[in-house]
Design an enzyme around this catalytic site. Structure first.
Site, mmCIF file in Angstrom:
data_model
loop_
_atom_site.group_PDB
_atom_site.id
_atom_site.type_symbol
_atom_site.label_atom_id
_atom_site.label_comp_id
_atom_site.label_asym_id
_atom_site.label_seq_id
_atom_site.Cartn_x
_atom_site.Cartn_y
_atom_site.Cartn_z
ATOM 1 N N HIS A 172 3.500 6.699 -6.756
ATOM 2 C CA HIS A 172 3.111 7.811 -7.131
ATOM 3 C C HIS A 172 3.778 9.072 -6.968
ATOM 4 C CE1 HIS A 172 -1.552 9.814 -7.354
ATOM 5 N NE2 HIS A 172 -0.652 10.428 -8.459
ATOM 6 N N HIS A 180 1.640 4.707 -2.739
ATOM 7 C CA HIS A 180 1.917 6.191 -2.575
ATOM 8 C C HIS A 180 3.040 6.462 -3.116
ATOM 9 C CE1 HIS A 180 -2.129 6.542 -0.424
ATOM 10 N NE2 HIS A 180 -1.701 5.783 0.567
ATOM 11 N N HIS A 216 0.872 -1.190 0.085
ATOM 12 C CA HIS A 216 0.066 0.020 0.037
ATOM 13 C C HIS A 216 0.752 1.146 0.199
ATOM 14 C CE1 HIS A 216 -3.872 2.319 1.238
ATOM 15 N NE2 HIS A 216 -2.756 3.178 1.883
ATOM 16 N N GLU A 217 2.030 1.380 0.766
ATOM 17 C CA GLU A 217 2.597 2.589 1.129
ATOM 18 C C GLU A 217 3.531 2.663 -0.113
ATOM 19 O OE1 GLU A 217 1.530 4.516 2.922
ATOM 20 O OE2 GLU A 217 0.604 3.440 4.394
#
Length: 585
Positions: free
Chosen positions: A387, A384, A380-381
């Site tokens: 991105h 980020h 998940h991180e």
């Protein structure tokens, strides 16, 4: 565990941002110099095209240096808050930030007054990068105040953010949890691991020891939440919005129709599937009573799942292979270049996040404990951080920061791709059950849990807007009421559950949580395209940063978040996964 007991390779390398204190001091000095130069431009920001370009570039540089300092200081405090220099750096950086907020409050007003001239400058290619930022500024004209009032709002800005800062700085100590006759350390970071323990007394004790401390400081937390909401409501009123919610949505170019759609889908239209899920859990576990501290208890037996941090990186690289070779190489860099601060230790902040700034690595803080949740959180991180990497390397600083509105898309795409990979690469029936069960937990937490939180957040702000009394009991009683409706009849709601409203950090931000649901729904749409080999639009989305409005970024990538179909597909996907697991069971 203490920080100095952890191998260096498992901690982030902040020297890549500032090698020493002198480098930090130099950057902060440059930020101050830039701020002084900007203040000196007052009255002449848009006299000519060259004046306008000079202002925009000077502001970009000043914010760039200041962001470096704030990010470095915050991250240092998150892992070593007891070091005096870290807290001094944080205070110094925040002081300059507040000086910038107040000292530059004239800028937007002056630029708006020069709108006609600036519109002509923007026709020149030399000003092309400033078109979107200026369009966003001019969009706020109906909600702008005169220079004197803008100055006043800027000066009280620090007061309005004080509750969130107090919450971030607040560190509680919890009674340890007795496990097999031995005391074990309990913190916000380690709490979840106790909820997986097969002994109900261990789970109950962890729940009680954690939330009784929130109960002890309940009045203080209630004042923090109340103070935060009052600041949001005051700002909205001053800027001629009908509510704090409207003001928050306006910043993302969204409206209440979209917000209400997300909450309706989760809290009303697809409510029964959620209740069916919790009833299914209770049945599988054979529990006479199911409490909230039982909701992480595995009901898939005989599956020994644990991962080292190295194994997790390897699995994630394979799972995200559909995103291409460049993406995969960046994942390797994240591991080798120490982007990640991996393990929990004394004084380290709980939870996980992706951070950094335009000029740093896209750092990650996590509290890895080796379970499935740790693997999923890392994926998940990393979403980020990828991105951020693509945005920062494609866009200049002025245009590189993406909005929170789209922030959860990339992280959730990674989680779904991870789960799909784990399901596709295993023929083990028990392991597939385990992955499906965990996927359901993620979907519940994102599609359903966040809109429940959003309802609490909306209610808190409505109480303030209606000038209703707000006390700790008012907040905790309402949270218990929401919890009962959320879980249904198959889950017992304990009195301490109400104090969970103080545990949720996003309640000290501003109408953020519904975006998790939006992000999950949009991510599921992207995953369909990615697994069909359509990757280019998604990677282009990752590179957009803040160069377009959030909704336009998604629409241009082929997914419209305003469409009912996006949410119907997402909640139907949840129902399908639940059906698959029931059939396997």
């Amino acid at each position: 565990m203490k920080r100095n007991e952890i191998e260096t390779k498992y901690t982030w390398d902040l020297t890549k941002l500032f090698p020493d204190q002198q480098a930090f001091d130099n950057a902060l000095a440059k930020a101050k110099q830039g701020l002084a130069a900007l203040i000196a431009m007052k009255g002449h920001l848009a006299d000519t095209k060259d004046h306008f370009i000079c202002y925009m570039e000077t502001k970009e540089d000043m914010e760039r240096y200041l962001e470096q300092c704030i990010v470095y200081a915050n991250m240092s405090c998150d892992v070593e808050p007891s070091i005096p220099q870290n807290t001094m750096n944080k205070a110094a950086a925040m002081q300059v930030y507040q000086q910038a907020m107040t000292g530059l409050s004239f800028c937007d007003v002056e630029l708006i007054e020069a709108k006609e001239a600036i519109d002509s400058y923007l026709q020149d290619e030399a000003c092309s990068d400033f078109r979107y930022p200026m369009s966003e500024l001019f969009r706020t004209i109906p909600h702008r105040l005169d220079a004197e009032k803008e100055q006043l709002l800027a000066e009280i800005g620090e007061i309005a953010t004080a509750p969130a800062q107090i919450y971030d700085a607040f560190r509680m100590r919890f009674d340890p949890v007795m496990v097999d006759g031995e005391e074990q350390f309990l913190s916000d970071a380690t709490y979840t691991s106790f909820l997986f323990h097969p002994d109900v007394e261990v789970r109950k004790q962890a729940f009680t020891n954690l939330y009784q401390e929130y109960e002890r400081y309940g009045n203080a937390f209630a004042q923090m939440l109340k103070g935060h909401a009052k600041g949001q409501v005051f700002n909205a009123k001053m800027r001629n919005f009908s509510s704090a919610l409207e003001a928050s949505l306006f910043a993302d170019g969204a409206d209440q129709t979209l917000y209400d759609k997300v909450l309706h889908m989760a809290n009303e239209k697809y409510k029964q599937a959620r209740h069916d899920f919790f009833a299914f859990r209770k049945e599988q576990l054979g529990l006479k009573e199911q409490h909230t501290y039982d909701l992480l208890l595995p009901y898939i037996k005989d599956v020994n799942v644990s991962y080292t941090i190295e194994e997790s990186f390897d699995i994630i690289r394979k799972a995200l292979a559909p995103l291409g070779e460049t993406y995969g190489k960046l994942l390797t860099r994240a591991q080798e270049e120490r982007w990640v601060d991996c393990f929990p230790h004394e004084q380290k902040v709980g939870g996980a996040y992706s951070g950094g700034c335009h000029d740093s690595l896209p750092y990650i803080l996590t509290n890895f404990t080796g379970n499935y949740d740790s693997l999923s959180t890392l994926a998940h991180e990393l979403g980020h951080s990828m991105h951020s990497y693509f945005s920062r390397t494609t866009q200049r600083p002025l245009l590189s920061d993406y909005r929170i509105f789209v922030a959860e898309v990339a992280s959730t795409v990674n989680e779904i791709l991870l789960n799909n990979y784990l399901l596709k690469t295993s023929d083990d029936r028990q392991y597939r059950k385990y992955i499906l069960a965990n996927l359901l937990e993620q979907l519940v937490g994102t599609l359903y849990r966040q809109p429940m939180y959003a309802k609490f957040e909306s209610h808190l702000h409505e109480l303030i807007e209606q000038d209703q009394p707000v006390s700790s009991s008012v907040l905790t009683d309402y949270f218990i009421q929401l919890s009962k409706d959320y879980y249904g009849e198959s889950v017992c709601i304990d009195e301490l559950e109400g104090y969970k409203c103080y545990y949720i950090p996003h309640f000290y931000y501003n109408f953020y949580v519904y975006k998790y649901t939006l992000g999950m729904a949009v991510a599921l749409s992207f995953v369909k395209k990615i697994e069909a080999g359509e990757v280019a639009d998604y990677l282009a989305f990752l590179s957009k940063g803040g160069s377009e409005s959030p909704i336009d970024e998604l629409v241009h990538a082929g997914v419209d978040p305003r469409s009912d179909a996006v949410y119907d597909d997402a909640f139907t996907y949840f129902e399908d996964v639940l059906k698959q697991l029931k059939e396997l069971m």
